[in-house]
Design an enzyme around this catalytic site. Structure first.
Site, PDB file in Angstrom:
ATOM      1  N   GLU A  75       0.913  -9.514  11.499  1.00  0.00           N
ATOM      2  CA  GLU A  75       0.767  -9.157  10.081  1.00  0.00           C
ATOM      3  C   GLU A  75       2.138  -8.943   9.459  1.00  0.00           C
ATOM      4  OE1 GLU A  75      -1.608  -5.796   7.356  1.00  0.00           O
ATOM      5  OE2 GLU A  75      -1.656  -5.667   9.547  1.00  0.00           O
ATOM      6  N   ASP A 106       0.770  -1.238   0.000  1.00  0.00           N
ATOM      7  CA  ASP A 106       0.000   0.000   0.000  1.00  0.00           C
ATOM      8  C   ASP A 106       0.805   1.294   0.000  1.00  0.00           C
ATOM      9  OD1 ASP A 106      -1.618  -2.145   0.535  1.00  0.00           O
ATOM     10  OD2 ASP A 106      -2.874  -1.114   1.971  1.00  0.00           O
TER      11      ASP A 106
END
Length: 415
Positions: A386, A162
């Site tokens: 994550e 991202d």
């Protein structure tokens, strides 16, 4: 007496807990839907203890495929007001409420690995999925290549990385002054220092608005979209997927016209991402031709794509010995390194696994094993986060994360 839970047991528990019946969410709260490349990795994890469930994961992903062949990056199976931007913001036009962009095509590669684990049980499932995988591949070939044959991302979320420094220059050219008010949800779930900034988010939403306005008409977006970056993630994963589709078609005797030519074109395109000045694979703005000057963990997916690079191998050897928890998502020696902020430094276990697949496949067994062991130690020591701080190993982002658990089961935790 306390029951000791082994990492493998914990990993299975995470996949089971994140299973929503046919699809898996990355983690509860932060990501309540089905994500495209997360699902492909999740399928690998399931294949280690429930191969039928692995196939179901991929089948559910392709149930959201658009009529033109595109497989969206998010499928909104069940409404969840805790997530932004939801289906109402995207205005997707597929059979299931979805986003309007895709993600790196890992599904064919992971499906081939699952097929190899049990060819007899998997052949029928693969035959049924193959036309959909081929249609997605052809959609990418039609709409995402630059003049060199490199594969472009049309939104930072499409590449899956991202807020990577690769996009900074292209993002700076986007006017998001009229994006309007919106309420982010991600920062309410995790530390905002681990997430993209508001500056980034305004531009993410602006790009969504541009796409929605033309109902995701790809022909129109070629002209309208200010963000189009030829990217190592998309280029290397698309090339690898094409190679795997060709291998599957040969194994099962399936039609796959044009794949040989596509592979040649994609190979040339991926090679065109070599930046001589940087001495590494880099992202290139397809509008301006400008290099990002970014060595990312995606730069190390060259072997995954079947492309040899002595220079990248030297870089990898250096990273393996100088960075405590490799591979960082951005080179620590470059000026924009930020060890905790998402794709600007942190280490991602699943990217290590993809690099490890490539290294092993191209005969770099020593480096592949070193990377696997370092990833195993990172997960065993710091949990199923994550992503991780590459210097301290500290967990960051969401917890109990599906793809980190899957990486443990399929690759890192194997003896």
């Amino acid at each position: 007496m306390n029951h000791y839970t082994s990492p493998s047991e914990s990993a299975r528990n995470i996949l089971t807990a994140n299973d929503r019946g046919g699809y898996t969410i990355p983690t509860s709260g932060l990501y309540p839907y089905q994500w495209n490349w997360d699902s492909a990795i999740a399928a690998l994890g399931f294949a280690e203890f429930d191969i039928d469930r692995a196939w179901v994961e991929l089948e559910t992903l392709f149930s959201g495929q658009w009529a033109d062949g595109m497989v969206p990056h998010i499928l909104f199976h069940n409404p969840d007001p805790g997530y932004f931007p939801g289906p109402d913001v995207w205005g997707g036009i597929g059979p299931i409420p979805s986003s309007g962009i895709t993600q790196p095509p890992l599904a064919a590669t992971m499906a081939r690995r699952i097929l190899d684990m049990d060819a007899e049980a998997g052949a029928k499932r693969m035959r049924a999925l193959f036309p959909a995988m081929l249609a997605w591949h052809r959609w990418i070939m039609k709409w995402r290549l630059d003049d060199y044959g490199a594969v472009c991302t049309t939104h930072p979320w499409e590449a899956g990385r991202d807020n990577a420094p690769d996009w900074d220059s292209a993002m700076a050219g986007i006017d998001a002054s009229d994006v309007g008010e919106y309420q982010r949800r991600d920062t309410s779930h995790v530390n905002s220092d681990d997430r993209p900034t508001k500056y980034d988010y305004d531009r993410y939403i602006k790009l969504v608005q541009i796409g929605r306005e033309v109902r995701w008409d790809q022909q129109k977006l070629l002209t309208l979209n200010p963000f189009r970056v030829a990217d190592p993630t998309m280029s290397f994963t698309t090339l690898r997927a094409a190679r795997d589709l060709l291998a599957i078609s040969a194994q099962l005797g399936l039609e796959a016209d044009g794949l040989h030519a596509d592979i040649a074109r994609l190979d040339a395109g991926a090679q065109s991402l070599w930046n001589d000045t940087l001495d590494a694979f880099d992202a290139r703005d397809a509008h301006s031709g400008e290099w990002a000057q970014s060595v990312s963990n995606a730069s190390y997916l060259c072997w995954y794509a079947g492309i040899e690079s002595p220079q990248m191998l030297e870089r990898l050897k250096s990273i393996l010995t100088t960075v405590p928890h490799p591979i960082p998502s951005y080179d620590p020696n470059l000026p924009k390194f930020d060890e905790r902020r998402y794709w600007r430094g942190p280490t991602w276990a699943f990217m290590n696994m993809l690099a490890g697949f490539g290294l092993a496949g191209m005969g770099h067994g020593v480096e592949a094993e070193a990377l696997r062991l370092k990833t195993a130690r990172l997960i065993a020591g710091h949990g199923f986060a994550e992503y991780f701080d590459p210097i301290t190993g500290g967990p960051a982002g969401g917890n109990s994360f599906t793809w980190t658990a899957a990486v443990w089961l399929h690759w890192a935790g194997r003896n």
